[in-house]
Design a protein around this motif. Structure first.
Motif, PDB file in Angstrom:
ATOM      1  N   SER B  91     -13.232  28.178 -15.843  1.00 22.74           N
ATOM      2  CA  SER B  91     -12.636  26.833 -15.892  1.00 22.74           C
ATOM      3  C   SER B  91     -12.251  26.368 -14.507  1.00 22.74           C
ATOM      4  O   SER B  91     -12.017  27.180 -13.610  1.00 22.74           O
ATOM      5  CB  SER B  91     -11.402  26.839 -16.804  1.00 22.74           C
ATOM      6  OG  SER B  91     -10.346  27.549 -16.206  1.00 22.74           O
ATOM      7  N   ASN B  92     -12.221  25.051 -14.360  1.00 15.67           N
ATOM      8  CA  ASN B  92     -11.734  24.482 -13.101  1.00 15.67           C
ATOM      9  C   ASN B  92     -10.986  23.184 -13.392  1.00 15.67           C
ATOM     10  O   ASN B  92     -11.238  22.532 -14.409  1.00 15.67           O
ATOM     11  CB  ASN B  92     -12.872  24.251 -12.119  1.00 15.67           C
ATOM     12  CG  ASN B  92     -13.902  23.297 -12.646  1.00 15.67           C
ATOM     13  OD1 ASN B  92     -14.837  23.697 -13.336  1.00 15.67           O
ATOM     14  ND2 ASN B  92     -13.726  22.019 -12.367  1.00 15.67           N
ATOM     15  N   LEU B  93     -10.039  22.879 -12.510  1.00 15.76           N
ATOM     16  CA  LEU B  93      -9.234  21.667 -12.711  1.00 15.76           C
ATOM     17  C   LEU B  93      -9.979  20.474 -12.139  1.00 15.76           C
ATOM     18  O   LEU B  93     -10.513  20.536 -11.027  1.00 15.76           O
ATOM     19  CB  LEU B  93      -7.874  21.815 -12.039  1.00 15.76           C
ATOM     20  CG  LEU B  93      -6.921  22.822 -12.694  1.00 15.76           C
ATOM     21  CD1 LEU B  93      -5.658  22.964 -11.875  1.00 15.76           C
ATOM     22  CD2 LEU B  93      -6.577  22.417 -14.120  1.00 15.76           C
ATOM     23  N   GLY B  94      -9.995  19.407 -12.913  1.00 19.89           N
ATOM     24  CA  GLY B  94     -10.692  18.198 -12.470  1.00 19.89           C
ATOM     25  C   GLY B  94      -9.723  17.116 -12.052  1.00 19.89           C
ATOM     26  O   GLY B  94      -8.601  17.400 -11.627  1.00 19.89           O
ATOM     27  N   GLU B  95     -10.165  15.868 -12.258  1.00 19.82           N
ATOM     28  CA  GLU B  95      -9.371  14.733 -11.773  1.00 19.82           C
ATOM     29  C   GLU B  95      -8.183  14.434 -12.695  1.00 19.82           C
ATOM     30  O   GLU B  95      -8.230  14.750 -13.885  1.00 19.82           O
ATOM     31  CB  GLU B  95     -10.268  13.490 -11.641  1.00 19.82           C
ATOM     32  CG  GLU B  95     -10.651  12.824 -12.952  1.00 19.82           C
ATOM     33  CD  GLU B  95     -11.844  13.461 -13.668  1.00 19.82           C
ATOM     34  OE1 GLU B  95     -12.395  12.801 -14.567  1.00 19.82           O
ATOM     35  OE2 GLU B  95     -12.189  14.626 -13.376  1.00 19.82           O
ATOM     36  N   ALA B  96      -7.158  13.858 -12.097  1.00 21.56           N
ATOM     37  CA  ALA B  96      -5.997  13.412 -12.879  1.00 21.56           C
ATOM     38  C   ALA B  96      -6.135  11.905 -13.072  1.00 21.56           C
ATOM     39  O   ALA B  96      -6.418  11.187 -12.119  1.00 21.56           O
ATOM     40  CB  ALA B  96      -4.723  13.724 -12.119  1.00 21.56           C
ATOM     41  N   THR B  97      -5.983  11.435 -14.299  1.00 19.38           N
ATOM     42  CA  THR B  97      -6.128   9.987 -14.550  1.00 19.38           C
ATOM     43  C   THR B  97      -4.811   9.407 -15.054  1.00 19.38           C
ATOM     44  O   THR B  97      -3.937  10.135 -15.524  1.00 19.38           O
ATOM     45  CB  THR B  97      -7.225   9.725 -15.609  1.00 19.38           C
ATOM     46  OG1 THR B  97      -6.853  10.420 -16.809  1.00 19.38           O
ATOM     47  CG2 THR B  97      -8.585  10.195 -15.144  1.00 19.38           C
ATOM     48  N   ALA B  98      -4.715   8.067 -14.961  1.00  9.84           N
ATOM     49  CA  ALA B  98      -3.468   7.384 -15.363  1.00  9.84           C
ATOM     50  C   ALA B  98      -3.208   7.565 -16.858  1.00  9.84           C
ATOM     51  O   ALA B  98      -2.060   7.750 -17.270  1.00  9.84           O
ATOM     52  CB  ALA B  98      -3.563   5.906 -15.017  1.00  9.84           C
ATOM     53  N   GLU B  99      -4.278   7.508 -17.673  1.00 11.53           N
ATOM     54  CA  GLU B  99      -4.077   7.639 -19.127  1.00 11.53           C
ATOM     55  C   GLU B  99      -3.571   9.027 -19.519  1.00 11.53           C
ATOM     56  O   GLU B  99      -3.100   9.233 -20.627  1.00 11.53           O
ATOM     57  CB  GLU B  99      -5.365   7.311 -19.892  1.00 11.53           C
ATOM     58  CG  GLU B  99      -6.500   8.263 -19.613  1.00 11.53           C
ATOM     59  CD  GLU B  99      -7.684   8.118 -20.579  1.00 11.53           C
ATOM     60  OE1 GLU B  99      -8.750   8.651 -20.250  1.00 11.53           O
ATOM     61  OE2 GLU B  99      -7.523   7.492 -21.642  1.00 11.53           O
ATOM     62  N   ARG B 100      -3.660   9.968 -18.585  1.00 11.11           N
ATOM     63  CA  ARG B 100      -3.159  11.329 -18.819  1.00 11.11           C
ATOM     64  C   ARG B 100      -1.822  11.550 -18.109  1.00 11.11           C
ATOM     65  O   ARG B 100      -1.406  12.697 -17.934  1.00 11.11           O
ATOM     66  CB  ARG B 100      -4.178  12.365 -18.321  1.00 11.11           C
ATOM     67  CG  ARG B 100      -5.517  12.300 -19.042  1.00 11.11           C
ATOM     68  CD  ARG B 100      -6.537  13.188 -18.378  1.00 11.11           C
ATOM     69  NE  ARG B 100      -6.109  14.573 -18.345  1.00 11.11           N
ATOM     70  CZ  ARG B 100      -6.268  15.438 -19.336  1.00 11.11           C
ATOM     71  NH1 ARG B 100      -6.866  15.052 -20.440  1.00 11.11           N
ATOM     72  NH2 ARG B 100      -5.848  16.673 -19.216  1.00 11.11           N
ATOM     73  N   GLY B 101      -1.205  10.478 -17.664  1.00 13.91           N
ATOM     74  CA  GLY B 101       0.087  10.584 -16.985  1.00 13.91           C
ATOM     75  C   GLY B 101      -0.023  11.360 -15.676  1.00 13.91           C
ATOM     76  O   GLY B 101       0.913  12.050 -15.274  1.00 13.91           O
TER      77      GLY B 101
END
Lengths: 202, 140
Positions: B91-101
């Motif tokens: 697994s790897n961490l991706g982008e953070a989006t506004a809809e996900r706080g």
């Protein structure tokens, strides 16, 4: 009408009860899914299931520690200790003090005695498993000692409830040491390594 | 790591022997399974179907759509972590989006070992399946 924000208490609980590496993507997923029309009840249900799953995983990986705590706390020969003349003379000295000093003294006396047992048991466990680390050991004790103390306060209050002798002697009386031991080892000995995600370069 | 522990031949050095403290570690690890469980298999299949877009929400939707029941995200994550500990998933961490706080997505993908495990499980199930006329609708 459904609120556009999920229950903030549920999010707080999720982020504080789950390890950070695990809670961040999960909290994000729940928020994303909630934004697509899920209800607050659904959100709470998801949070509670996530916490229970995480707790059961943690308990499964620590079952040897829990068994060790149960065996040690149930093996303490309290009857023999209780009838020991030196133990009794020290206890009686405090019990003769005016109330509530006598109550505080007896709780502190029992807690101190159990602390010695806890120290020996935790040191032995960490020594045998070759995982002794002074810093972790002290952190474990720091967490366990208030639990033992508070547990003995609870035991003192339960004493007046006339719980059947068998249950009181074999279960209630031994709980502070059991929880103290499990917590001390929980903190002092690192658990199973969690699978972590790698962070890709931006 | 634990497979490196050896039993103790007469000529072996003391440091190479299995000692009493190792028993604690072995007992703690005894419950760990290596084969794929039912939920693990269907999560692996969902991962393979989703390809590059396999993170919590789509995986959960894929399972809901194909299994006909909702599986809590917490259970999906616990299964994925178990698969990762077995080396079947990475697994790897991706982008953070506004809809996900502002929280990052965690993308999962099957490893080569994971693919091999799914293939072997499929072959084993196919062998068991073959010749069971009750399950093929030939009998009531």
């Amino acid at each position: 009408m459904k609120s556009s924000h999920p229950p903030s208490l549920a999010t707080w609980v999720l982020e504080h009860l789950l390890p950070r590496g695990a809670s961040e993507p999960l909290a994000g997923d729940l928020l994303e899914d909630y934004g697509q029309g899920r209800s607050a009840v659904w959100y709470w249900r998801q949070v509670l299931i996530a916490i229970m799953v995480s707790l059961s995983k943690e308990l499964r990986s620590r079952w040897v520690t829990i068994m060790f705590g149960a065996v040690v706390s149930s093996a303490v020969p309290w009857k023999e200790i209780w009838h020991n003349s030196e133990f009794q003379s020290l206890l009686l000295w405090g019990i003769r003090l005016p109330w509530p000093m006598s109550l505080f003294y007896s709780i502190a006396y029992l807690s101190a005695f159990e602390t010695v047992l806890l120290l020996v048991a935790v040191s032995a466990y960490l020594g045998v498993t070759r995982s002794f680390n002074l810093r972790s050991f002290l952190s474990g004790l720091l967490v366990a000692l208030p639990v033992v103390g508070l547990g003995n306060v609870g035991v003192a209050f339960l004493l007046v409830l006339h719980i059947p002798y068998f249950i009181f002697y074999y279960v209630v009386w031994r709980l502070p040491l059991f929880f103290g031991l499990v917590l001390a080892l929980w903190v002092a000995r690192p658990g199973a390594v969690r699978a972590e995600a790698t962070r890709l370069p931006a | 790591m634990y497979s490196a522990y050896r039993t103790c031949p007469v000529t072996a050095a003391r440091s190479e022997c299995l000692r009493f403290p190792d028993l604690f570690i072995i007992v703690e690890e005894m419950g760990e399974r290596t084969h794929l469980g039912e939920l693990e298999l269907i999560v692996m299949l969902a991962l393979l179907r989703l390809g590059e877009n396999a993170y919590g929400v789509p995986i959960s939707r894929e399972l809901e759509q194909h299994c006909g029941r909702e599986i809590a995200l917490g259970s999906v994550y616990a299964t994925l972590e178990r698969l990762q500990e077995k080396g079947l998933v990475s697994s790897n961490l991706g982008e953070a989006t506004a809809e996900r706080g502002g929280r990052a997505k965690r993308y999962f993908r099957a490893t080569t070992k994971g693919l091999r495990e799914v293939r072997e499980t499929r072959q084993a199930l196919m062998k068991l399946w073959r010749g069971l006329s009750e399950l093929e609708g030939h009998r009531a």
